[in-house]
Design a protein around this motif. Structure first.
Motif, mmCIF file in Angstrom:
data_model
loop_
_atom_site.group_PDB
_atom_site.id
_atom_site.type_symbol
_atom_site.label_atom_id
_atom_site.label_comp_id
_atom_site.label_asym_id
_atom_site.label_seq_id
_atom_site.Cartn_x
_atom_site.Cartn_y
_atom_site.Cartn_z
ATOM 1 N N TYR A 36 -8.944 2.278 -20.089
ATOM 2 C CA TYR A 36 -9.038 2.042 -21.531
ATOM 3 C C TYR A 36 -10.210 1.134 -21.874
ATOM 4 O O TYR A 36 -10.393 0.780 -23.042
ATOM 5 C CB TYR A 36 -7.744 1.438 -22.066
ATOM 6 C CG TYR A 36 -7.337 0.128 -21.418
ATOM 7 C CD1 TYR A 36 -6.595 0.134 -20.252
ATOM 8 C CD2 TYR A 36 -7.689 -1.097 -21.971
ATOM 9 C CE1 TYR A 36 -6.206 -1.059 -19.644
ATOM 10 C CE2 TYR A 36 -7.306 -2.285 -21.387
ATOM 11 C CZ TYR A 36 -6.573 -2.258 -20.224
ATOM 12 O OH TYR A 36 -6.199 -3.440 -19.624
ATOM 13 N N THR A 76 -15.147 -15.600 -20.115
ATOM 14 C CA THR A 76 -14.620 -14.261 -19.960
ATOM 15 C C THR A 76 -15.750 -13.327 -19.581
ATOM 16 O O THR A 76 -16.810 -13.757 -19.127
ATOM 17 C CB THR A 76 -13.876 -13.848 -21.263
ATOM 18 O OG1 THR A 76 -13.371 -12.534 -21.109
ATOM 19 C CG2 THR A 76 -14.747 -13.934 -22.501
ATOM 20 N N GLY A 77 -15.540 -12.024 -19.742
ATOM 21 C CA GLY A 77 -16.578 -11.078 -19.375
ATOM 22 C C GLY A 77 -16.230 -9.706 -19.933
ATOM 23 O O GLY A 77 -15.468 -9.614 -20.892
ATOM 24 N N GLY A 78 -16.643 -8.684 -19.269
ATOM 25 C CA GLY A 78 -16.815 -8.447 -17.864
ATOM 26 C C GLY A 78 -15.830 -9.284 -17.045
ATOM 27 O O GLY A 78 -14.824 -9.730 -17.557
ATOM 28 N N GLU A 79 -16.141 -9.452 -15.806
ATOM 29 C CA GLU A 79 -15.253 -10.251 -14.966
ATOM 30 C C GLU A 79 -15.949 -11.568 -14.600
ATOM 31 O O GLU A 79 -16.884 -11.577 -13.797
ATOM 32 C CB GLU A 79 -14.856 -9.456 -13.705
ATOM 33 C CG GLU A 79 -14.025 -10.241 -12.714
ATOM 34 C CD GLU A 79 -12.889 -11.053 -13.367
ATOM 35 O OE1 GLU A 79 -12.130 -10.521 -14.189
ATOM 36 O OE2 GLU A 79 -12.779 -12.266 -13.048
ATOM 37 N N THR A 105 -10.480 -16.109 -18.709
ATOM 38 C CA THR A 105 -9.745 -14.841 -18.742
ATOM 39 C C THR A 105 -10.295 -13.967 -17.630
ATOM 40 O O THR A 105 -11.503 -13.704 -17.588
ATOM 41 C CB THR A 105 -9.918 -14.130 -20.095
ATOM 42 O OG1 THR A 105 -9.364 -14.963 -21.109
ATOM 43 C CG2 THR A 105 -9.177 -12.805 -20.123
ATOM 44 N N THR A 106 -9.427 -13.535 -16.726
ATOM 45 C CA THR A 106 -9.889 -12.883 -15.505
ATOM 46 C C THR A 106 -8.925 -11.786 -15.078
ATOM 47 O O THR A 106 -7.755 -11.807 -15.456
ATOM 48 C CB THR A 106 -10.008 -13.942 -14.377
ATOM 49 O OG1 THR A 106 -10.252 -13.282 -13.136
ATOM 50 C CG2 THR A 106 -8.737 -14.783 -14.231
ATOM 51 N N ASN A 107 -9.428 -10.874 -14.243
ATOM 52 C CA ASN A 107 -8.498 -9.899 -13.659
ATOM 53 C C ASN A 107 -7.825 -10.473 -12.413
ATOM 54 O O ASN A 107 -6.989 -9.816 -11.811
ATOM 55 C CB ASN A 107 -9.199 -8.563 -13.371
ATOM 56 C CG ASN A 107 -10.343 -8.696 -12.362
ATOM 57 O OD1 ASN A 107 -10.322 -9.532 -11.479
ATOM 58 N ND2 ASN A 107 -11.328 -7.819 -12.505
ATOM 59 N N SER A 129 -5.132 -10.765 -16.378
ATOM 60 C CA SER A 129 -4.757 -9.482 -16.971
ATOM 61 C C SER A 129 -4.005 -8.637 -15.956
ATOM 62 O O SER A 129 -4.454 -8.492 -14.816
ATOM 63 C CB SER A 129 -6.013 -8.735 -17.434
ATOM 64 O OG SER A 129 -6.717 -9.561 -18.336
ATOM 65 N N MET A 200 -6.980 -2.085 -28.774
ATOM 66 C CA MET A 200 -7.906 -2.109 -29.922
ATOM 67 C C MET A 200 -9.042 -1.096 -29.723
ATOM 68 O O MET A 200 -9.333 -0.716 -28.585
ATOM 69 C CB MET A 200 -8.511 -3.509 -30.066
ATOM 70 C CG MET A 200 -7.490 -4.581 -30.366
ATOM 71 S SD MET A 200 -8.241 -6.222 -30.451
ATOM 72 C CE MET A 200 -8.315 -6.687 -28.737
ATOM 73 N N MET A 332 -15.780 -3.823 -25.426
ATOM 74 C CA MET A 332 -15.114 -5.085 -25.094
ATOM 75 C C MET A 332 -15.738 -5.771 -23.876
ATOM 76 O O MET A 332 -15.951 -6.975 -23.863
ATOM 77 C CB MET A 332 -13.644 -4.774 -24.799
ATOM 78 C CG MET A 332 -12.809 -5.958 -24.411
ATOM 79 S SD MET A 332 -12.381 -6.904 -25.852
ATOM 80 C CE MET A 332 -10.610 -6.987 -25.688
HETATM 81 N N1 SAM Z 1 -12.156 -9.031 -16.716
HETATM 82 C C1 SAM Z 1 -11.382 -10.024 -17.409
HETATM 83 C C2 SAM Z 1 -9.937 -9.601 -17.513
HETATM 84 O O1 SAM Z 1 -9.565 -8.563 -16.937
HETATM 85 O O2 SAM Z 1 -9.172 -10.310 -18.133
HETATM 86 C C3 SAM Z 1 -11.926 -10.431 -18.753
HETATM 87 C C4 SAM Z 1 -12.451 -9.357 -19.661
HETATM 88 S S1 SAM Z 1 -11.257 -8.169 -20.199
HETATM 89 C C5 SAM Z 1 -12.257 -7.206 -21.315
HETATM 90 C C6 SAM Z 1 -10.228 -9.166 -21.240
HETATM 91 C C7 SAM Z 1 -8.961 -8.556 -21.727
HETATM 92 O O3 SAM Z 1 -9.261 -7.537 -22.639
HETATM 93 C C8 SAM Z 1 -8.092 -7.925 -20.645
HETATM 94 O O4 SAM Z 1 -6.788 -8.462 -20.748
HETATM 95 C C9 SAM Z 1 -8.082 -6.458 -21.012
HETATM 96 O O5 SAM Z 1 -6.851 -5.848 -20.715
HETATM 97 C C10 SAM Z 1 -8.298 -6.522 -22.500
HETATM 98 N N2 SAM Z 1 -8.831 -5.304 -23.081
HETATM 99 C C11 SAM Z 1 -9.842 -4.526 -22.667
HETATM 100 N N3 SAM Z 1 -10.037 -3.494 -23.503
HETATM 101 C C12 SAM Z 1 -9.117 -3.623 -24.479
HETATM 102 C C13 SAM Z 1 -8.794 -2.880 -25.653
HETATM 103 N N4 SAM Z 1 -9.453 -1.796 -25.974
HETATM 104 N N5 SAM Z 1 -7.801 -3.333 -26.429
HETATM 105 C C14 SAM Z 1 -7.105 -4.452 -26.114
HETATM 106 N N6 SAM Z 1 -7.370 -5.200 -25.030
HETATM 107 C C15 SAM Z 1 -8.354 -4.792 -24.222
#
Ligand code: SAM
Length: 337
Positions: A36, A76-79, A105-107, A129, A200, A332
């Motif tokens: 997504y 945050t990022g990316g990662e 915020t990280t994976n 996440s 989103m 995102m």
């Molecule tokens: N890589 C990091 C992570 O995984 O948390 C930080 C960046 S990631 C883009 C941040 C958060 O955005 C994650 O929890 C991810 O699930 C969420 N995310 C990514 N695309 C999204 C979307 N279209 N709608 C809602 N949340 C989204």
């Protein structure tokens, strides 16, 4: 409405919102390929010279906390864990005066190894996440077999004192929308705080579909089949998550319902992309280039003023429900979630 933007002071906008929470993207790259979020092959990444250097990031965060009233900094990022200079950036930001609260915020991949150094550098807490508790589903959803690494990362963060560890979960229909209670059980068992995020329209593939998204109401209904949820009496303030006490508390669960219950009126966020662009909103279609100004020799007050002007133009709402809504060109992963 004010007649003109303020020439000094905090990051206020025309609707009298003040931004105190800065999200800094440290890279647009990621080591997962969540379906997504981005396509299997990845995206055209920013080139090295386009990225802010570690020193440039610290300089801009310093301007934000010293001149603009920012009190919270979230990387945050990316990662962000794949940025080589991360620990040094956190350490430098932790010495700023006034010292902001610092989170990430990280994976979670690699967090077990990095957590002690990040904690020692001054990181206060993490959001990890995790969208599923099924290892096979995790691999399908993220296109990488790293489920165990994420669990180890969360445990490592908690052990290092990066608490509360918060979990961010996105539910998708027919993919993982049956997992809300299991994710909450998991969070409660480990002492993590779970927050669901409504999906989103920010994916690189433009595949978001309002009719298909799992709404906050559906998430709450699914949780209520197993748990007693009561409105949290704590003041929400500008927090994006609406929270509920689980089975009488003190444990809580949150839902960030950006689409069905937008909270733009209370938004206190400002964003800096990995290539030095200020964004007033995740969904903004305009950006203000601080990197160019910084590299052209702008002084701190000039940078602060550009940032103020960028925030002054923040729109009243993200407009997802507006027929004229346009998804921002940056996905995102390149804005910083
Ligand atoms: N890589 C990091 C992570 O995984 O948390 C930080 C960046 S990631 C883009 C941040 C958060 O955005 C994650 O929890 C991810 O699930 C969420 N995310 C990514 N695309 C999204 C979307 N279209 N709608 C809602 N949340 C989204």
């Amino acid at each position: 409405m004010k007649a003109a933007h303020p020439s000094d002071g905090v990051l206020v906008d025309r609707y009298d919102r003040v931004a105190r929470d800065l999200r800094v993207s440290l890279t647009d790259k990621c080591n997962l390929r969540c379906t997504y979020c981005m396509p299997a092959e990845g995206l055209p990444w920013l080139a090295g010279p386009e990225l802010l250097t570690d020193d440039e990031i610290v300089r801009l965060v310093d301007v934000a906390v010293r001149r603009l009233g920012v009190t919270e900094v979230r990387f945050t990022g990316g990662e962000p864990l794949i940025r080589p200079g991360l620990v040094g950036i956190v350490a430098a930001v932790a010495t700023l005066d006034p010292r902001p609260r610092i989170s990430l915020t990280t994976n979670g991949i690699g967090l077990d190894r990095l957590a002690p150094a990040l904690h020692a550098a001054g990181l206060d807490r993490v959001n990890v996440s995790l969208d599923t508790l099924d290892a096979g589903r995790f691999t399908e959803l993220t296109r990488r077999p790293r489920f165990d690494a994420v669990l180890a990362g969360m445990a490592g963060a908690a052990a290092a004192g990066l608490t509360p560890v918060k979990i961010n979960s996105v539910l998708m229909r027919g993919v993982n929308d049956d997992e809300a209670p299991a994710l909450l059980r998991f969070a409660l068992a480990h002492g993590y705080e779970l927050r669901f995020i409504e999906q989103m329209p920010l994916d690189a593939q433009h595949g978001w579909d309002r009719a298909a998204m799992v709404t906050a109401d559906e998430i709450l209904a699914s949780l209520r089949r197993e748990f007693d949820l009561r409105t949290d009496p704590a003041e929400r303030g500008s927090a994006p998550a609406e929270t509920w006490l689980v089975d009488g508390g003190p444990a809580r669960v949150g839902v960030i319902a950006s689409v069905t219950r937008p909270f733009c009126g209370d938004c206190d966020r400002t964003r800096l992309t990995a290539d030095g662009q200020v964004r007033a909103c995740l969904f903004a279609t305009e950006e203000s280039d601080l990197r160019g100004a910084l590299r052209a020799g702008a002084d701190d007050e000039d940078l602060a003023d550009r940032w103020r002007r960028a925030m002054w133009g923040k729109r009243a709402g993200h407009g997802i429900d507006d027929p004229t809504f346009l998804q921002p060109a940056r996905p995102m992963s390149a804005i910083g979630g």
